[in-house]
Design a protein around this motif. Structure first.
Motif, mmCIF file in Angstrom:
data_model
loop_
_atom_site.group_PDB
_atom_site.id
_atom_site.type_symbol
_atom_site.label_atom_id
_atom_site.label_comp_id
_atom_site.label_asym_id
_atom_site.label_seq_id
_atom_site.Cartn_x
_atom_site.Cartn_y
_atom_site.Cartn_z
ATOM 1 N N LEU A 37 0.839 -1.203 0.000
ATOM 2 C CA LEU A 37 0.000 0.000 0.000
ATOM 3 C C LEU A 37 0.868 1.244 0.000
ATOM 4 O O LEU A 37 1.787 1.355 0.805
ATOM 5 C CB LEU A 37 -0.864 0.001 1.265
ATOM 6 N N LYS A 38 0.593 2.178 -0.925
ATOM 7 C CA LYS A 38 1.256 3.489 -0.847
ATOM 8 C C LYS A 38 0.475 4.547 -1.608
ATOM 9 O O LYS A 38 -0.269 4.240 -2.542
ATOM 10 C CB LYS A 38 2.700 3.418 -1.358
ATOM 11 N N LEU A 39 0.664 5.805 -1.161
ATOM 12 C CA LEU A 39 0.105 6.966 -1.847
ATOM 13 C C LEU A 39 1.182 7.472 -2.807
ATOM 14 O O LEU A 39 2.313 7.715 -2.386
ATOM 15 C CB LEU A 39 -0.244 8.033 -0.813
ATOM 16 N N VAL A 40 0.834 7.592 -4.082
ATOM 17 C CA VAL A 40 1.814 7.989 -5.099
ATOM 18 C C VAL A 40 1.236 9.076 -5.991
ATOM 19 O O VAL A 40 0.106 8.933 -6.468
ATOM 20 C CB VAL A 40 2.138 6.832 -6.091
ATOM 21 N N HIS A 41 2.028 10.121 -6.247
ATOM 22 C CA HIS A 41 1.661 11.046 -7.329
ATOM 23 C C HIS A 41 2.472 10.610 -8.544
ATOM 24 O O HIS A 41 3.644 10.941 -8.675
ATOM 25 C CB HIS A 41 1.936 12.498 -6.931
ATOM 26 N N ALA A 42 1.856 9.841 -9.420
ATOM 27 C CA ALA A 42 2.583 9.189 -10.516
ATOM 28 C C ALA A 42 2.855 10.164 -11.657
ATOM 29 O O ALA A 42 2.066 11.076 -11.911
ATOM 30 C CB ALA A 42 1.766 8.003 -11.029
ATOM 31 N N SER A 43 3.951 9.946 -12.357
ATOM 32 C CA SER A 43 4.302 10.766 -13.524
ATOM 33 C C SER A 43 3.524 10.275 -14.747
ATOM 34 O O SER A 43 3.124 9.109 -14.816
ATOM 35 C CB SER A 43 5.801 10.649 -13.810
ATOM 36 N N PRO A 44 3.341 11.159 -15.743
ATOM 37 C CA PRO A 44 2.706 10.714 -16.991
ATOM 38 C C PRO A 44 3.445 9.526 -17.611
ATOM 39 O O PRO A 44 2.796 8.607 -18.115
ATOM 40 C CB PRO A 44 2.792 11.952 -17.895
ATOM 41 N N GLU A 45 4.766 9.515 -17.557
ATOM 42 C CA GLU A 45 5.558 8.414 -18.146
ATOM 43 C C GLU A 45 5.213 7.079 -17.464
ATOM 44 O O GLU A 45 5.048 6.047 -18.124
ATOM 45 C CB GLU A 45 7.060 8.691 -18.001
ATOM 46 N N HIS A 46 5.103 7.102 -16.134
ATOM 47 C CA HIS A 46 4.759 5.886 -15.380
ATOM 48 C C HIS A 46 3.344 5.417 -15.744
ATOM 49 O O HIS A 46 3.108 4.225 -15.960
ATOM 50 C CB HIS A 46 4.868 6.182 -13.882
ATOM 51 N N LEU A 47 2.426 6.362 -15.847
ATOM 52 C CA LEU A 47 1.035 6.017 -16.164
ATOM 53 C C LEU A 47 0.892 5.514 -17.597
ATOM 54 O O LEU A 47 0.058 4.651 -17.878
ATOM 55 C CB LEU A 47 0.131 7.229 -15.910
ATOM 56 N N GLU A 48 1.733 6.039 -18.504
ATOM 57 C CA GLU A 48 1.718 5.530 -19.880
ATOM 58 C C GLU A 48 2.154 4.070 -19.921
ATOM 59 O O GLU A 48 1.659 3.289 -20.739
ATOM 60 C CB GLU A 48 2.607 6.396 -20.782
ATOM 61 N N LYS A 49 3.052 3.676 -19.026
ATOM 62 C CA LYS A 49 3.430 2.250 -18.937
ATOM 63 C C LYS A 49 2.266 1.431 -18.389
ATOM 64 O O LYS A 49 1.956 0.348 -18.897
ATOM 65 C CB LYS A 49 4.657 2.071 -18.025
ATOM 66 N N HIS A 50 1.622 1.957 -17.339
ATOM 67 C CA HIS A 50 0.500 1.231 -16.731
ATOM 68 C C HIS A 50 -0.615 0.999 -17.756
ATOM 69 O O HIS A 50 -1.214 -0.081 -17.787
ATOM 70 C CB HIS A 50 -0.033 2.020 -15.530
ATOM 71 N N TYR A 51 -0.898 2.021 -18.570
ATOM 72 C CA TYR A 51 -1.987 1.929 -19.544
ATOM 73 C C TYR A 51 -1.474 1.698 -20.972
ATOM 74 O O TYR A 51 -2.160 2.062 -21.944
ATOM 75 C CB TYR A 51 -2.849 3.192 -19.484
ATOM 76 N N ALA A 52 -0.316 1.085 -21.129
ATOM 77 C CA ALA A 52 0.315 0.898 -22.451
ATOM 78 C C ALA A 52 -0.643 0.269 -23.474
ATOM 79 O O ALA A 52 -0.626 0.642 -24.650
ATOM 80 C CB ALA A 52 1.577 0.055 -22.317
ATOM 81 N N ASP A 53 -1.480 -0.680 -23.017
ATOM 82 C CA ASP A 53 -2.406 -1.364 -23.931
ATOM 83 C C ASP A 53 -3.423 -0.411 -24.549
ATOM 84 O O ASP A 53 -4.044 -0.746 -25.564
ATOM 85 C CB ASP A 53 -3.184 -2.468 -23.198
ATOM 86 N N LEU A 54 -3.628 0.760 -23.939
ATOM 87 C CA LEU A 54 -4.656 1.691 -24.414
ATOM 88 C C LEU A 54 -4.066 2.844 -25.228
ATOM 89 O O LEU A 54 -4.813 3.693 -25.725
ATOM 90 C CB LEU A 54 -5.459 2.246 -23.232
ATOM 91 N N ALA A 55 -2.733 2.869 -25.388
ATOM 92 C CA ALA A 55 -2.092 3.924 -26.188
ATOM 93 C C ALA A 55 -2.715 3.891 -27.575
ATOM 94 O O ALA A 55 -2.879 2.821 -28.162
ATOM 95 C CB ALA A 55 -0.590 3.706 -26.263
#
Ligand code: DAT
Ligand code: MG
Length: 150
Positions: A37-55
Motif C-alpha cells: 500500500l502506498k500513496l503515489v503522485h505518478a508521472s505521466p511516463e509511469h502512467l503511460e506504462k501502466h496503460y500501455a495497452d490503451l495507447a
C-alpha cells in the motif's frame, strides 16, 4: 488460488472524494489480505506504462492527464480468485453499467471518472504489481485465515 494477487488503485477522483477508506474497507471486509500500500503522485511516463495497452485510443491523453492530476493509492490484495472478484467489486468500466453494490455503481457516473482500477487478468496483475511495487510486497499470515477459508 488463495495466493492470487491483484493490483487495485484508488484513482485521483477517489482520493479527492475521500473514498480511500471506503474502498480499502470493502476489500478488508471481503476477506482479502493487504500485502502492499502506498500513496503515489505518478508521472505521466509511469502512467503511460501502466496503460500501455490503451495507447492510441482517443481518450488516452485525457486518461493520462487525469491519472497524473493528483495522488493515487496503489495497493496489492491477495486471496481466493482475487483478480476476478476484485473486478466484480469494482463494477463495469462504465459506472452507468455497474450494478448498485459495486464501487463504481455506488459512487461514480462517468467512465472517465470511475474512481478505481483493478487488474483484468492474473498476468496483467503481476505486471502491474512489478510496475508499481518494484520494491516488492509484504508476506505475512492473517490471524483469522481459518475463519475465511475452509
Ligand atoms: P477498466 O478500468 O475497467 O479496466 P479499461 O482498462 O478498458 O477499463 O480502461 C482504462 C480506463 O480508461 C477506464 O477505467 C476509464 C478509461 N476509459 C476507458 N474507456 C473509456 C472511454 N470510452 N472514454 C473515456 N475513458 C475511458
Ligand atoms: Mg483495465
Amino acid at each position: 488460488s488463495v495466493k492470487e494477487r491483484t493490483y487495485i488503485m484508488v484513482k485521483p477522483d477517489g482520493v479527492q472524494r475521500n473514498l480511500v477508506g471506503e474502498i480499502i474497507g470493502r476489500f478488508e471486509k471481503r476477506g482479502f489480505k493487504l500485502t502492499a500500500l502506498k500513496l503515489v503522485h505518478a508521472s505521466p511516463e509511469h502512467l503511460e506504462k501502466h496503460y500501455a495497452d490503451l495507447a492510441g485510443k482517443p481518450f488516452f491523453p485525457g486518461l493520462i492527464k487525469y491519472m497524473a492530476s493528483g495522488p493515487v493509492v496503489a495497493m496489492v490484495w491477495e486471496g481466493l480468485d482475487a483478480v476476478k472478484t476484485g473486478r466484480v467489486m469494482l463494477g463495469a468500466t462504465n459506472p452507468l453499467q455497474s450494478p448498485v453494490g459495486s464501487i463504481r455503481g455506488d459512487f461514480a457516473l462517468a467512465v472517465g471518472r470511475n474512481i478505481c482500477h483493478g487488474s483484468d487478468s492474473v498476468e496483467n496483475a503481476e505486471k502491474e504489481i512489478k510496475l508499481w511495487f518494484p520494491e516488492g510486497t509484504i508476506q505475512y499470515s492473517l490471524a483469522q485465515e481459518s475463519m475465511i477459508y475452509e
